[in-house]
Design a protein around this motif. Structure first.
Motif, PDB file in Angstrom:
ATOM      1  N   THR A  80       0.812  -1.217   0.000  1.00 43.93           N
ATOM      2  CA  THR A  80       0.000   0.000   0.000  1.00 43.93           C
ATOM      3  C   THR A  80       0.848   1.271   0.000  1.00 43.93           C
ATOM      4  N   ASN A  81       2.160   1.131   0.252  1.00 39.20           N
ATOM      5  CA  ASN A  81       3.077   2.278   0.181  1.00 39.20           C
ATOM      6  C   ASN A  81       3.755   2.359  -1.191  1.00 39.20           C
ATOM      7  N   ASN A  82       3.315   1.486  -2.111  1.00 39.06           N
ATOM      8  CA  ASN A  82       3.871   1.402  -3.460  1.00 39.06           C
ATOM      9  C   ASN A  82       5.312   0.898  -3.492  1.00 39.06           C
ATOM     10  N   ASP A  83       5.739   0.248  -2.431  1.00 43.09           N
ATOM     11  CA  ASP A  83       7.039  -0.409  -2.432  1.00 43.09           C
ATOM     12  C   ASP A  83       6.893  -1.782  -3.092  1.00 43.09           C
ATOM     13  N   ILE A  84       7.877  -2.149  -3.889  1.00 46.59           N
ATOM     14  CA  ILE A  84       7.855  -3.444  -4.573  1.00 46.59           C
ATOM     15  C   ILE A  84       8.940  -4.331  -3.980  1.00 46.59           C
ATOM     16  N   LEU A  85       8.525  -5.468  -3.463  1.00 42.91           N
ATOM     17  CA  LEU A  85       9.441  -6.323  -2.710  1.00 42.91           C
ATOM     18  C   LEU A  85       9.391  -7.767  -3.194  1.00 42.91           C
ATOM     19  N   TRP A  86      10.552  -8.399  -3.189  1.00 41.92           N
ATOM     20  CA  TRP A  86      10.645  -9.849  -3.406  1.00 41.92           C
ATOM     21  C   TRP A  86      10.349 -10.470  -2.051  1.00 41.92           C
ATOM     22  N   VAL A  87       9.210 -11.096  -1.889  1.00 40.52           N
ATOM     23  CA  VAL A  87       8.776 -11.498  -0.547  1.00 40.52           C
ATOM     24  C   VAL A  87       8.994 -12.974  -0.224  1.00 40.52           C
ATOM     25  N   TRP A  88       9.090 -13.816  -1.264  1.00 41.21           N
ATOM     26  CA  TRP A  88       9.185 -15.250  -0.964  1.00 41.21           C
ATOM     27  C   TRP A  88       9.595 -16.025  -2.207  1.00 41.21           C
ATOM     28  N   SER A  89      10.330 -17.114  -2.003  1.00 40.22           N
ATOM     29  CA  SER A  89      10.614 -18.032  -3.103  1.00 40.22           C
ATOM     30  C   SER A  89      10.915 -19.411  -2.547  1.00 40.22           C
ATOM     31  N   TYR A  90      10.710 -20.402  -3.394  1.00 44.29           N
ATOM     32  CA  TYR A  90      11.094 -21.768  -3.060  1.00 44.29           C
ATOM     33  C   TYR A  90      11.581 -22.464  -4.318  1.00 44.29           C
ATOM     34  N   PRO A  91      12.799 -23.009  -4.288  1.00 44.47           N
ATOM     35  CA  PRO A  91      13.832 -22.769  -3.275  1.00 44.47           C
ATOM     36  C   PRO A  91      14.394 -21.359  -3.436  1.00 44.47           C
ATOM     37  N   THR A  92      15.520 -21.084  -2.796  1.00 45.09           N
ATOM     38  CA  THR A  92      16.133 -19.760  -2.874  1.00 45.09           C
ATOM     39  C   THR A  92      16.564 -19.451  -4.307  1.00 45.09           C
ATOM     40  N   VAL A  93      16.289 -18.230  -4.736  1.00 46.98           N
ATOM     41  CA  VAL A  93      16.686 -17.773  -6.068  1.00 46.98           C
ATOM     42  C   VAL A  93      17.866 -16.818  -5.906  1.00 46.98           C
ATOM     43  N   GLU A  94      18.928 -17.055  -6.670  1.00 46.19           N
ATOM     44  CA  GLU A  94      20.143 -16.251  -6.541  1.00 46.19           C
ATOM     45  C   GLU A  94      19.913 -14.805  -6.988  1.00 46.19           C
ATOM     46  N   ASP A  95      20.762 -13.895  -6.452  1.00 48.64           N
ATOM     47  CA  ASP A  95      20.589 -12.459  -6.687  1.00 48.64           C
ATOM     48  C   ASP A  95      20.578 -12.049  -8.158  1.00 48.64           C
ATOM     49  N   PRO A  96      21.482 -12.560  -9.015  1.00 44.88           N
ATOM     50  CA  PRO A  96      21.427 -12.131 -10.430  1.00 44.88           C
ATOM     51  C   PRO A  96      20.097 -12.473 -11.101  1.00 44.88           C
ATOM     52  N   ILE A  97      19.524 -13.608 -10.745  1.00 45.24           N
ATOM     53  CA  ILE A  97      18.240 -14.003 -11.320  1.00 45.24           C
ATOM     54  C   ILE A  97      17.122 -13.143 -10.747  1.00 45.24           C
ATOM     55  N   ARG A  98      17.205 -12.851  -9.453  1.00 45.79           N
ATOM     56  CA  ARG A  98      16.216 -11.930  -8.860  1.00 45.79           C
ATOM     57  C   ARG A  98      16.227 -10.600  -9.600  1.00 45.79           C
ATOM     58  N   GLU A  99      17.424 -10.118  -9.888  1.00 45.66           N
ATOM     59  CA  GLU A  99      17.564  -8.834 -10.578  1.00 45.66           C
ATOM     60  C   GLU A  99      16.900  -8.879 -11.946  1.00 45.66           C
ATOM     61  N   LEU A 100      17.119  -9.972 -12.673  1.00 46.31           N
ATOM     62  CA  LEU A 100      16.509 -10.109 -13.992  1.00 46.31           C
ATOM     63  C   LEU A 100      14.989 -10.134 -13.887  1.00 46.31           C
ATOM     64  N   VAL A 101      14.475 -10.914 -12.949  1.00 50.89           N
ATOM     65  CA  VAL A 101      13.022 -11.053 -12.805  1.00 50.89           C
ATOM     66  C   VAL A 101      12.395  -9.732 -12.349  1.00 50.89           C
ATOM     67  N   MET A 102      13.028  -9.075 -11.399  1.00 48.33           N
ATOM     68  CA  MET A 102      12.498  -7.790 -10.932  1.00 48.33           C
ATOM     69  C   MET A 102      12.476  -6.773 -12.073  1.00 48.33           C
ATOM     70  N   GLY A 103      13.435  -6.887 -12.997  1.00 45.71           N
ATOM     71  CA  GLY A 103      13.460  -5.984 -14.141  1.00 45.71           C
ATOM     72  C   GLY A 103      12.316  -6.221 -15.107  1.00 45.71           C
ATOM     73  N   ARG A 104      11.791  -7.455 -15.117  1.00 42.11           N
ATOM     74  CA  ARG A 104      10.656  -7.786 -15.990  1.00 42.11           C
ATOM     75  C   ARG A 104       9.321  -7.480 -15.314  1.00 42.11           C
ATOM     76  N   CYS A 105       9.335  -7.411 -14.004  1.00 40.51           N
ATOM     77  CA  CYS A 105       8.101  -7.185 -13.241  1.00 40.51           C
ATOM     78  C   CYS A 105       7.557  -5.792 -13.541  1.00 40.51           C
ATOM     79  N   THR A 106       6.260  -5.682 -13.797  1.00 44.07           N
ATOM     80  CA  THR A 106       5.657  -4.389 -14.147  1.00 44.07           C
ATOM     81  C   THR A 106       4.692  -3.891 -13.067  1.00 44.07           C
TER      82      THR A 106
END
Length: 345
Positions: A14-40
């Motif tokens: 509700t504060n318009n913050d976008i967060l990676w909140v959960w994954s299974y199993p753990t996703v490495e940081d470079p992949i998180r970065e790629l996915v967050m870049g695709r997230c709209t």
């Protein structure tokens, strides 16, 4: 064990913050970065409900869901459910993402995603909470995914110049597709391997690539690809492609360094005209069009094999020179033989 690699949740609060909140199993940081870049999730006016991309032999499927007035998610306005898999099948994973989201939204606990996820991971099926049926991986034939976006649409878009796309795919060249809208670039890129149905290889498709160092390093490590871009500056990056497909302009252009591979002759014209006739024939559905083009391709490759004098069936440049073909046709046939693995090393 099925093709799943990971599942994740990204949320906008509700504060318009976008967060990676959960994954299974753990996703490495470079992949998180790629996915967050695709997230709209940060783009209310340009929010993409569903998209997919391909990086380092992994497919990423992102589905956005609105969370307004959900009592189980009072501080969340929108979520993105992400699936990482080994295989291409957008329709299968869109359906599965909706199923996982239903489980999550009914409780607000990410751990409730695990039960259906692990069931599909281990058994290939799970109960579908949205109805009385069972979700089963085997119900989603990959060949149906291959033909989901019609070849006819691409040929009608580019007309007789579609032969350039056919030639590029046949010779395993690098194709860049530009469209400003993500959904358009996804649709076109996934349909192009239909030009070479005999290979049935969709791992050459990189449907949505950003012009950053990480993604370009992975892309250019492949000798052949069909890559989609929404950044118009890709057109000036001729080192990244041999053929450029401009969707909004309905135009195709050959990179200066690749012109020798795209000198077209009577052979290409005959195939192009046959393809156009098939597309314009209202009695032929898309599968018949694909079959006709595939038959032409197999006939071409069969004739190529017949030119060999070698015991192992391989083809040499001398074999072609003996036939006294025109230089452009000789080059095309030898390049095709190389692409099909028919030449001697």
């Amino acid at each position: 064990m099925y093709e799943l690699q990971a599942v994740a949740l990204i949320e906008r609060d509700t504060n318009n913050d976008i967060l990676w909140v959960w994954s299974y199993p753990t996703v490495e940081d470079p992949i998180r970065e790629l996915v967050m870049g695709r997230c709209t999730l940060d783009k209310d006016d340009d929010n993409v409900e569903y998209c997919f991309c391909h990086y380092q032999q992994t497919w990423y499927y992102l589905s956005n869901f609105k969370c307004d007035n959900n009592p189980n998610l009072p501080k969340v306005t929108m979520s993105c459910l992400v699936l990482l898999t080994k295989d291409f099948n957008p329709e299968k994973y869109q359906h599965f993402s909706a199923l996982l989201w239903h489980s999550y939204s009914n409780s607000g606990s990410p751990t409730d995603i695990l039960t259906p996820y692990l069931s599909v991971y281990t058994k290939g099926s799970c109960p579908d909470p949205t109805g009385d049926e069972t979700f089963a991986v085997k119900s989603f034939d990959v060949r149906v995914a291959y033909i989901a976006c019609p070849l006819r649409d691409v040929v009608q878009m580019f007309g007789i110049e579609s032969i350039y796309i056919y030639t590029a795919l046949l010779l395993k060249k690098r194709v860049a597709v530009y469209a400003p809208v993500v959904q358009d670039v996804l649709k076109v890129t996934r349909s192009l391997p239909l030009f070479v149905w005999h290979r049935q290889n969709w791992n050459v498709v990189f449907p949505h690539v950003e012009l950053n160092e990480m993604e370009l390093a992975d892309l250019t490590s492949h000798g052949t690809y069909v890559a989609g871009f929404t950044d118009a500056t890709i057109e000036a990056r001729t080192e990244l492609y041999d053929l450029f497909v401009n969707v909004p302009a309905n135009a195709i252009s050959v990179a200066p360094h690749a012109k020798e591979s795209f000198v077209l002759g009577k052979l290409h014209k005959d195939i192009a005209m046959h393809l156009m006739e098939c597309v314009e024939d209202a009695s032929m559905n898309d599968q018949k069009v694909i079959k006709e083009l595939s038959m032409k391709t197999r006939e071409l490759i069969g004739n190529l094999r017949g030119l060999s004098d070698e015991a192992d069936g391989s083809l040499t440049l001398d074999n072609l020179r003996e036939k006294k073909f025109a230089p452009s046709l000789e080059t095309f046939l030898y390049n095709l033989a190389s692409a099909e693995g028919l030449t001697q090393l």
